[in-house]
Design a protein around this motif. Structure first.
Motif, PDB file in Angstrom:
ATOM      1  N   THR A   2       0.814  -1.216   0.000  1.00  0.00           N
ATOM      2  CA  THR A   2       0.000   0.000   0.000  1.00  0.00           C
ATOM      3  C   THR A   2       0.845   1.262   0.000  1.00  0.00           C
ATOM      4  O   THR A   2       0.314   2.367  -0.144  1.00  0.00           O
ATOM      5  CB  THR A   2      -0.917   0.020   1.233  1.00  0.00           C
ATOM      6  OG1 THR A   2      -0.102  -0.035   2.414  1.00  0.00           O
ATOM      7  CG2 THR A   2      -1.884  -1.148   1.214  1.00  0.00           C
ATOM      8  N   THR A   3       2.150   1.121   0.182  1.00  0.00           N
ATOM      9  CA  THR A   3       3.034   2.283   0.166  1.00  0.00           C
ATOM     10  C   THR A   3       4.210   2.034  -0.771  1.00  0.00           C
ATOM     11  O   THR A   3       4.469   0.912  -1.178  1.00  0.00           O
ATOM     12  CB  THR A   3       3.586   2.589   1.572  1.00  0.00           C
ATOM     13  OG1 THR A   3       4.368   1.476   2.020  1.00  0.00           O
ATOM     14  CG2 THR A   3       2.447   2.843   2.562  1.00  0.00           C
ATOM     15  N   LYS A  28       5.272   6.955   0.596  1.00  0.00           N
ATOM     16  CA  LYS A  28       3.996   7.511   0.137  1.00  0.00           C
ATOM     17  C   LYS A  28       2.937   6.409   0.043  1.00  0.00           C
ATOM     18  O   LYS A  28       3.257   5.240  -0.185  1.00  0.00           O
ATOM     19  CB  LYS A  28       4.159   8.166  -1.234  1.00  0.00           C
ATOM     20  CG  LYS A  28       4.985   9.443  -1.246  1.00  0.00           C
ATOM     21  CD  LYS A  28       4.897  10.089  -2.616  1.00  0.00           C
ATOM     22  CE  LYS A  28       5.466  11.500  -2.604  1.00  0.00           C
ATOM     23  NZ  LYS A  28       5.233  12.170  -3.911  1.00  0.00           N
ATOM     24  N   GLU A  29       1.690   6.832   0.179  1.00  0.00           N
ATOM     25  CA  GLU A  29       0.580   5.922  -0.042  1.00  0.00           C
ATOM     26  C   GLU A  29       0.382   5.716  -1.537  1.00  0.00           C
ATOM     27  O   GLU A  29       0.488   6.673  -2.322  1.00  0.00           O
ATOM     28  CB  GLU A  29      -0.710   6.493   0.558  1.00  0.00           C
ATOM     29  CG  GLU A  29      -0.724   6.565   2.083  1.00  0.00           C
ATOM     30  CD  GLU A  29      -0.897   5.193   2.718  1.00  0.00           C
ATOM     31  OE1 GLU A  29      -1.550   4.319   2.094  1.00  0.00           O
ATOM     32  OE2 GLU A  29      -0.365   4.998   3.831  1.00  0.00           O
TER      33      GLU A  29
END
Length: 332
Positions: A2-3, A28-29
């Protein structure tokens, strides 16, 4: 997952080698893909001398500087992992400006599909910025003619090596300027250049005179440095100078003085600087020009691959030391 990791530019570099505190590694996402967008997982990204200009605060350059606090600019190659864009599908291999990051969200502008069945390294070394720059600069700016003599600086680099090979394919005598005997051997014995000048030697003028007995018609400039003045002295009447880069001055607070303008008048020389952002709309035609040379084996390359996103930070300084052997690429 997810990142993902990205590297932002957070300071303007001082003259000299680029220090690590100019950058910040961030987590970051993964972004959500909206209508007309695609998400690319970048597999390899390119390091290029042009980055030193992109990091500077100069707002009058050919392209706006990278804004502080944003992802460092770079080109790369990758795979589309999600798409809501009509022109791209999941699984497409693409190249374009993606930045120093593991994933890139794009609206498709400046992103081109890679249909050729060639390795990612070859895409970045030949068909991306280096090959496009070499093709535009040599053919559309330099206008080479069979039988002429060309001198190219940075001749073992990603752009210079392709310029020299294309010029050889067109029937020119090609002399390359390099920074080591190993690089001189490579461009002569592997790439087919007619001669090489090691700019670190003491007898530059004699080397250049030996290799260019009939003078110089076309000068493709990537580096600057003392050799520039010697090349100017040997230019023939109506010679052309293609100014692509000046890496010898990128780490200096004050650039070195250039050659006198008097020979420009006496020899009626044409001098033109160029940068690729002016010609991105010509990419399809430039690739059409370049591809037959590559597919027929007339253009060889070598890549210097370093591992991991964060290796880009130190990797940039290889352009000043000359430690890279070929096109500098970061494998993600």
């Amino acid at each position: 997952m997810t990142t993902y990791k990205a590297i932002n530019l957070v300071k303007r570099p001082e003259p000299g080698p680029v220090s690590a505190d100019v950058f910040e590694v961030v987590e970051k996402e993964l972004p959500k893909v909206g209508s007309g967008e695609l998400l690319i997982k970048q597999t390899q990204m390119s390091l290029d001398p042009a980055m030193f200009g992109w990091m500077s605060p100069d707002t009058e350059s050919y392209i706006p500087p990278v804004e502080l606090g944003t992802v460092m600019r770079s080109s790369g190659v990758g795979e589309v992992v999600e798409s809501k864009h009509p022109d791209f599908q999941v699984g497409d291999r693409v190249m374009g400006m993606m930045g120093w990051q593991e994933y890139a969200l794009s609206d498709g502008q400046g992103i081109n599909k890679v249909d050729a069945q060639v390795p990612d390294e070859m895409v970045l070394s030949v068909f991306a910025l280096p090959g496009l720059t070499a093709t535009q600069g040599l053919f559309n700016v330099g206008k080479p003619q069979q039988g002429e003599t060309l001198v190219v600086t940075g001749a073992a680099g990603s752009v210079g090596s392709i310029v020299g090979q294309l010029a050889k394919a067109e029937g020119l005598t090609v002399i390359g300027v390099v920074g080591s005997d190993e690089k001189a051997d490579w461009i002569v014995n592997e790439l087919g250049f007619d001669g090489a000048v090691n700019y670190k030697a003491d007898d530059l003028a004699q080397q250049l005179a030996k290799h260019t007995p009939d003078g110089i018609d076309l000068y493709f400039e990537n580096t600057g440095g003392p050799i520039q003045h010697l090349v100017f002295e040997r230019m023939n009447a109506h010679g052309r100078v293609v100014v692509c880069g000046m890496i010898a001055d990128y780490d200096k607070a004050e650039p070195s003085p250039g050659p006198s303008w008097i020979p420009i008048i006496k020899k009626r020389l044409s001098i033109q600087g160029f940068t690729m952002p002016d010609h991105f709309h010509q990419v399809p035609s430039l690739l059409a020009k370049l591809t037959p040379y590559v597919m027929s084996g007339k253009v060889k390359y070598r890549a210097h691959v370093i591992e991991g996103l964060e290796s880009a930070i130190e990797g940039l300084n290889m352009f000043f030391t000359g430690d890279n052997q070929g096109k500098l690429i970061v494998k993600l």
